[in-house]
Design a protein around this motif. Structure first.
Motif, PDB file in Angstrom:
ATOM      1  N   TYR A  61      -9.367  -2.152   2.683  1.00 21.22           N
ATOM      2  CA  TYR A  61      -8.650  -1.363   1.687  1.00 21.22           C
ATOM      3  C   TYR A  61      -9.089  -1.655   0.262  1.00 21.22           C
ATOM      4  CZ  TYR A  61      -5.352  -0.426   5.520  1.00 21.22           C
ATOM      5  OH  TYR A  61      -4.792  -0.042   6.708  1.00 21.22           O
ATOM      6  N   GLU A  68      -4.662   3.407  -1.144  1.00 20.04           N
ATOM      7  CA  GLU A  68      -4.093   2.417  -0.230  1.00 20.04           C
ATOM      8  C   GLU A  68      -3.905   1.062  -0.905  1.00 20.04           C
ATOM      9  OE1 GLU A  68      -2.185   1.215   2.975  1.00 20.04           O
ATOM     10  OE2 GLU A  68      -2.961   3.250   2.693  1.00 20.04           O
ATOM     11  N   ARG A  71      -0.779   1.284  -2.819  1.00 21.35           N
ATOM     12  CA  ARG A  71       0.385   1.317  -1.931  1.00 21.35           C
ATOM     13  C   ARG A  71       0.751  -0.087  -1.462  1.00 21.35           C
ATOM     14  NH1 ARG A  71      -2.276   5.921   0.881  1.00 21.35           N
ATOM     15  NH2 ARG A  71      -1.383   7.865   0.096  1.00 21.35           N
ATOM     16  N   SER A  72      -0.248  -0.929  -1.298  1.00 23.80           N
ATOM     17  CA  SER A  72       0.028  -2.292  -0.849  1.00 23.80           C
ATOM     18  C   SER A  72       0.883  -3.042  -1.872  1.00 23.80           C
ATOM     19  CB  SER A  72      -1.283  -3.040  -0.604  1.00 23.80           C
ATOM     20  OG  SER A  72      -1.989  -3.270  -1.815  1.00 23.80           O
TER      21      SER A  72
END
Length: 464
Positions: A61, A68, A71-72
Motif C-alpha cells: 500500500y 489506501e 485510509r490506513s
C-alpha cells in the motif's frame, strides 16, 4: 521500500510526540494528572501500533498512487479511539475529552500531511528512475507486451521491467535476443526462477498464462517467498480499480469477484443529492463573482454574458450547457475554416491561440472561470460536479461502441480528464480516463478529483 516504511514509522512517532505536547500543553500546562502524563508518554507508540493494525505500513500500500495509504490513517485513528475507550471504561479512568479530541485531530492531520510529503518526494525520485523495483514480467507475448507498456508508462507504481519470460501466441519459444516493448526476453515462463536468480529482481509480475496457473503459480509463489521476492498477478482486467475487486475463496482455489460499478442505485442517488446541495451553496457564495464577471464581459464587447450550447448528457439526453461567453459573437460559424489549424486530438476541436477568443475570455479560460455557470446545470440535475466531459452531439456520432459507456453517468464540471492534462490529452487518453471513472466511481475518488482540480486550475495546465 523498507527505507520508506522506516521513515513512515519515524514520521508517525514524531507526529505522536507533537500531538501529545499540543494536547497536553493546551490543557494541562501546570497540573497534568498522572494518568494523563502516562497517556501523553505512551501516545506516540500507541499511534504507531494503531496505524500498523490498520495496515499503514504494508509494502503493498505505501508509496502507491492510491488512497489506501490515507485510509490506513483513518483506520488507525479508529483503532486508537476504540483502545482509549476500552481502557477508560474498564479501568474507570477519567480521561480528558479535550486532550483526546486535540490529540486525535493532530494525529490525523499530521500523519496525512507527513504521508503526502513523503509520497511527493518518492514520486519525484521515481520519475528520475530511482526507488523502482526491478521487475520480471512473465506470460504470453501479447499479455507481457501490454503489461510492460503499462508499467513503464506509470512510474508511480514503482516498478521497472528489466526482463521478460514469455512464449509467442502459439506457445512456442521466442527467437533469441527478442524484445517485447523494449524489454529483453530471457526465457520461457517455466524458466522464471532461473531468471529471478540471474537478474536479482525484486518482483515478478505474472500476466495471464496457462503455464502459470493453479498449482504452478502456487509453487512459484512459494519459491519467490523463500527468495524474498514479491509476486503480483495481472488478472487482465483493464481500468478496474482495486475497491471493486475482492477474493472469494472456495475449497481449492480463489475467485476474483468484480463488483458492479458504484454509479447505480443508492450510490447514484446519494451522489446526485450531494451534487445539487453543494452546487446550490456554491451559487449563493459565488454570486458576487458572477456579477463581476458578467459586468466585465458586457464592458468588453457588449455581447451576451452567457453562452449556451447543446451537449449530450446521461443516457444520451440532450441539454443546454451554460458557460460565460469567452468568444466573439458568431464564433461557431468560423469553426469549419479553422478546423485545419486544430490543436485538438482528432475528435475534439481545440486551438492554443484561437482568434475567436475575446480579451476577457482568455483570462476566464485560463482560470476556468467560464465553467462556473455549469453549477446551474448541476442544480438542474443535467450535470454532476465530477464526471466525464460533456460531449457535443457531433462527437457522439463518431463514438465507437466502447465510448458509449461514458454516457452511462452524468457528465461533470471536472473529471479525470481535467486533472490529467485537459486539452493536452489525446482522444484515446481522454476516453480511457472517462471510462475508468464511469466504472470506478466512489465518493473518495470524487473528493480526490476535486482537490486535484484546484491544483490543475491554479497551474493553468492544459487550459486553452
Amino acid at each position: 521500500m523498507t527505507r520508506y516504511v522506516r521513515t513512515l514509522v519515524l514520521v508517525d512517532l514524531a507526529v505522536g510526540v507533537l500531538a501529545a505536547l499540543l494536547a497536553g500543553g493546551t490543557r494541562f500546562v501546570f497540573d497534568m494528572p498522572a494518568r494523563m502524563s502516562l497517556l501523553a508518554v505512551l501516545l506516540p507508540a500507541a499511534w504507531v501500533l494503531a496505524v500498523s493494525l490498520g495496515n499503514g505500513y504494508e509494502r503493498r500500500y505505501v508509496g502507491q498512487a492510491t488512497p489506501e495509504e490515507y485510509r490506513s490513517v483513518w483506520r488507525g485513528l479508529l483503532y486508537l479511539f476504540a483502545g482509549l475507550s476500552i481502557v477508560s471504561f474498564s479501568g474507570e479512568l477519567r480521561l480528558s475529552r479535550a486532550f483526546i479530541l486535540i490529540a486525535l485531530t493532530a494525529l490525523l492531520i499530521g500523519s496525512i500531511l507527513g504521508r503526502k510529503v513523503l509520497r511527493t518526494r518518492l514520486a519525484r525520485r521515481r520519475q528520475r528512475g530511482a526507488c523502482l523495483q526491478r521487475t520480471l514480467v512473465v506470460g504470453r507475448a501479447d499479455s507481457v507486451t501490454a503489461l510492460v507498456s503499462s508499467l513503464s508508462r506509470d512510474a508511480s507504481l514503482g516498478l521497472r521491467p528489466v526482463a521478460a519470460c514469455a512464449l509467442d501466441l502459439d506457445g512456442a519459444e521466442l527467437a533469441g535476443e527478442s524484445l517485447l516493448a523494449g524489454v529483453p526476453v530471457v526465457g520461457t515462463p517455466l524458466e522464471a526462477l532461473t531468471a529471478v536468480d540471474a537478474l536479482d529482481v525484486d518482483l515478478v509480475a505474472v500476466a495471464s498464462h496457462p503455464d502459470l496457473a493453479g498449482r504452478a503459480l502456487r509453487r512459484l509463489s512459494w519459491a519467490l517467498a523463500e527468495r524474498g521476492v514479491d509476486l503480483v498477478v495481472s488478472p487482465g482486467l483493464f481500468d478496474v480499480a482495486g475497491p471493486r475487486m475482492s477474493i472469494r475463496p472456495s475449497t481449492d482455489l480463489s475467485l476474483l469477484h468484480v463488483e458492479r460499478p458504484a454509479a447505480v442505485g443508492r450510490s447514484a442517488l446519494a451522489k446526485a443529492v450531494t451534487d445539487r446541495l453543494v452546487a446550490a451553496a456554491l451559487l449563493v457564495l459565488l454570486s458576487p463573482v458572477f456579477a463581476v464577471i458578467a459586468l466585465l464581459i458586457k464592458l468588453d464587447d457588449r455581447g451576451p454574458v452567457v453562452f449556451r450550447q447543446e451537449r449530450v448528457g446521461i443516457r444520451g439526453e440532450l441539454f443546454q450547457i451554460l458557460k460565460f461567453r469567452t468568444m466573439r459573437v458568431g464564433a461557431d460559424a468560423a469553426i469549419e475554416a479553422l478546423a485545419v489549424r486544430s490543436d485538438g486530438n482528432g475528435v475534439l476541436f481545440k486551438m492554443r491561440n484561437d482568434p475567436r477568443i475575446t480579451r476577457i475570455g482568455g483570462v476566464l479560460r485560463r482560470h476556468s472561470l467560464d465553467e462556473l455557470p455549469q453549477l446551474v446545470n448541476v442544480v438542474r440535475g443535467q450535470m454532476s460536479l465530477v464526471g466525464p466531459r460533456p460531449p457535443l452531439p457531433r462527437e457522439v456520432l463518431e463514438y465507437e461502441s466502447d465510448a458509449i459507456r461514458r454516457l452511462h453517468v452524468r457528465p461533470g464540471m471536472t473529471g479525470l480528464w481535467q486533472v490529467s492534462g485537459r486539452s493536452d490529452l489525446s482522444w484515446e487518453e481522454s476516453l480511457r480516463l472517462d471510462l475508468r471513472y464511469a466504472d470506478n466511481w466512489s465518493p473518495v475518488t470524487d473528493l480526490w478529483i476535486l482537490l486535484r482540480t484546484v491544483r490543475a486550475v491554479v497551474g493553468h495546465r492544459g487550459a486553452y
